[in-house]
Scaffold this motif. Structure first.
Motif, PDB file in Angstrom:
ATOM      1  N   PRO A  55      38.990  56.132  -9.817  1.00 48.42           N
ATOM      2  CA  PRO A  55      38.100  55.798 -10.933  1.00 48.42           C
ATOM      3  C   PRO A  55      38.632  54.615 -11.746  1.00 48.42           C
ATOM      4  O   PRO A  55      39.847  54.458 -11.904  1.00 48.42           O
ATOM      5  CB  PRO A  55      38.098  57.069 -11.782  1.00 48.42           C
ATOM      6  CG  PRO A  55      38.637  58.153 -10.923  1.00 48.42           C
ATOM      7  CD  PRO A  55      39.516  57.492  -9.911  1.00 48.42           C
ATOM      8  N   VAL A  61      39.397  64.170 -19.077  1.00 49.98           N
ATOM      9  CA  VAL A  61      38.758  63.311 -18.086  1.00 49.98           C
ATOM     10  C   VAL A  61      38.667  64.076 -16.772  1.00 49.98           C
ATOM     11  O   VAL A  61      39.679  64.608 -16.286  1.00 49.98           O
ATOM     12  CB  VAL A  61      39.573  62.009 -17.881  1.00 49.98           C
ATOM     13  CG1 VAL A  61      38.845  61.062 -16.939  1.00 49.98           C
ATOM     14  CG2 VAL A  61      39.864  61.326 -19.217  1.00 49.98           C
ATOM     15  N   GLU A  63      37.782  51.113 -20.971  1.00 48.99           N
ATOM     16  CA  GLU A  63      36.922  52.046 -20.246  1.00 48.99           C
ATOM     17  C   GLU A  63      36.683  53.315 -21.056  1.00 48.99           C
ATOM     18  O   GLU A  63      35.578  53.851 -21.081  1.00 48.99           O
ATOM     19  CB  GLU A  63      37.523  52.376 -18.874  1.00 48.99           C
ATOM     20  CG  GLU A  63      36.713  53.355 -18.045  1.00 48.99           C
ATOM     21  CD  GLU A  63      35.317  52.872 -17.654  1.00 48.99           C
ATOM     22  OE1 GLU A  63      34.506  53.730 -17.238  1.00 48.99           O
ATOM     23  OE2 GLU A  63      35.000  51.667 -17.764  1.00 48.99           O
ATOM     24  N   ILE A 117      34.910  63.992 -20.248  1.00 53.96           N
ATOM     25  CA  ILE A 117      34.159  65.225 -20.475  1.00 53.96           C
ATOM     26  C   ILE A 117      34.044  65.514 -21.969  1.00 53.96           C
ATOM     27  O   ILE A 117      32.995  65.905 -22.465  1.00 53.96           O
ATOM     28  CB  ILE A 117      34.850  66.423 -19.781  1.00 53.96           C
ATOM     29  CG1 ILE A 117      35.109  66.143 -18.304  1.00 53.96           C
ATOM     30  CG2 ILE A 117      34.082  67.714 -20.008  1.00 53.96           C
ATOM     31  CD1 ILE A 117      33.880  65.846 -17.485  1.00 53.96           C
ATOM     32  N   GLN A 152      32.948  54.600 -22.230  1.00 56.19           N
ATOM     33  CA  GLN A 152      32.408  55.921 -21.925  1.00 56.19           C
ATOM     34  C   GLN A 152      32.232  56.816 -23.150  1.00 56.19           C
ATOM     35  O   GLN A 152      31.358  57.661 -23.181  1.00 56.19           O
ATOM     36  CB  GLN A 152      33.338  56.672 -20.954  1.00 56.19           C
ATOM     37  CG  GLN A 152      33.321  56.172 -19.555  1.00 56.19           C
ATOM     38  CD  GLN A 152      34.070  57.128 -18.637  1.00 56.19           C
ATOM     39  OE1 GLN A 152      33.985  58.351 -18.771  1.00 56.19           O
ATOM     40  NE2 GLN A 152      34.807  56.567 -17.694  1.00 56.19           N
ATOM     41  N   ASP A 153      33.098  56.661 -24.140  1.00 57.92           N
ATOM     42  CA  ASP A 153      33.130  57.612 -25.242  1.00 57.92           C
ATOM     43  C   ASP A 153      33.348  56.842 -26.550  1.00 57.92           C
ATOM     44  O   ASP A 153      32.492  56.075 -26.951  1.00 57.92           O
ATOM     45  CB  ASP A 153      34.244  58.646 -24.996  1.00 57.92           C
ATOM     46  CG  ASP A 153      34.121  59.878 -25.869  1.00 57.92           C
ATOM     47  OD1 ASP A 153      33.430  60.825 -25.458  1.00 57.92           O
ATOM     48  OD2 ASP A 153      34.712  59.901 -26.958  1.00 57.92           O
ATOM     49  N   ASP A 191      36.662  62.750 -11.429  1.00 50.86           N
ATOM     50  CA  ASP A 191      35.831  61.602 -11.072  1.00 50.86           C
ATOM     51  C   ASP A 191      35.991  60.438 -12.053  1.00 50.86           C
ATOM     52  O   ASP A 191      35.358  59.396 -11.909  1.00 50.86           O
ATOM     53  CB  ASP A 191      34.360  62.006 -10.988  1.00 50.86           C
ATOM     54  CG  ASP A 191      33.818  62.545 -12.310  1.00 50.86           C
ATOM     55  OD1 ASP A 191      34.582  62.675 -13.301  1.00 50.86           O
ATOM     56  OD2 ASP A 191      32.610  62.854 -12.360  1.00 50.86           O
ATOM     57  N   LYS A 206      35.243  60.504 -15.291  1.00 49.86           N
ATOM     58  CA  LYS A 206      34.282  60.588 -16.401  1.00 49.86           C
ATOM     59  C   LYS A 206      34.882  61.411 -17.536  1.00 49.86           C
ATOM     60  O   LYS A 206      35.430  62.493 -17.307  1.00 49.86           O
ATOM     61  CB  LYS A 206      32.974  61.244 -15.950  1.00 49.86           C
ATOM     62  CG  LYS A 206      32.308  60.548 -14.777  1.00 49.86           C
ATOM     63  CD  LYS A 206      31.607  59.301 -15.204  1.00 49.86           C
ATOM     64  CE  LYS A 206      30.834  58.710 -14.046  1.00 49.86           C
ATOM     65  NZ  LYS A 206      31.191  57.362 -13.729  1.00 49.86           N
TER      66      LYS A 206
END
Length: 195
Positions: free
Chosen positions: A44, A169, A152, A176, A156-157, A172, A174
């Protein structure tokens, strides 16, 4: 004020670079950019980096450290009022490492609370708090100059707003969930992530 002087100095050095080069002087070396990992195409983006281990010359491939496992990512500083959370993070590491959770600490001086001497910063986390999880060397974690891992995170957040922001995290890559400096991740969330 400090920021203004840095920008002025940077602008001045950029403006004088052509003059220095024309006078036969060599260009200054560029700061080394973070390197992408070559361990896996499937890694990732958040972990696809090579980074220096805290107070060590060893370069770690973060993809290999995380190895497709769930991660608790945290930005740290040795002189922060939340520094005692190293003990809480170590407890989570010990409790869940055999179930696959990787706790990954990243030293940062983005909030002006990390020791300038990396050896002293390492002593605080390793000796004072008994940290055995992976700690990475000091990098910026906020703003446009943030390390790509934290760019990153922000994409994402939310970027860390202080030291000891915590991100769960998935394998994958991502995010959470995230927790501010005041809170540790809920253990139910960790266990759900591991199952």
């Amino acid at each position: 004020m400090k920021s203004m002087f840095r920008k002025l100095a940077l602008g001045l050095s950029v403006a004088l670079l052509p003059l220095a080069t024309a006078a036969g002087q060599s260009e200054p070396e560029a700061a080394s950019a973070p390197q992408a990992s070559d361990s896996s195409k499937d890694c990732p983006a958040i972990f696809n980096h090579k980074m220096k281990k805290l107070h060590s010359s060893k370069i770690l491939d973060v993809c290999e450290v995380t190895a497709g496992k769930p991660v608790l990512l945290v930005n740290t500083a040795s002189h922060c009022g939340f520094t005692d959370q190293f003990g809480d993070l170590e407890a989570l590491h010990k409790k869940y490492k055999d179930q696959g959770l990787v706790v990954l600490g990243v030293s940062s001086d983005s909030f002006d609370q990390e020791d300038e001497d990396e050896g002293k910063a390492a002593e605080i986390c390793f000796k004072n708090f008994g940290v055995s999880f992976t700690m990475l060397s000091t990098v910026p974690v906020k703003g446009e100059n943030a390390h790509p891992m934290f760019l990153e995170v922000a994409r994402q957040d939310v970027a860390p707003r202080w030291n000891f922001y915590k991100y769960l995290v998935g394998s994958d890559g991502k995010i959470i969930s995230s927790n501010s400096s005041f809170f540790m991740p809920d253990e139910d969330d960790i266990e759900a992530l591991l199952n």
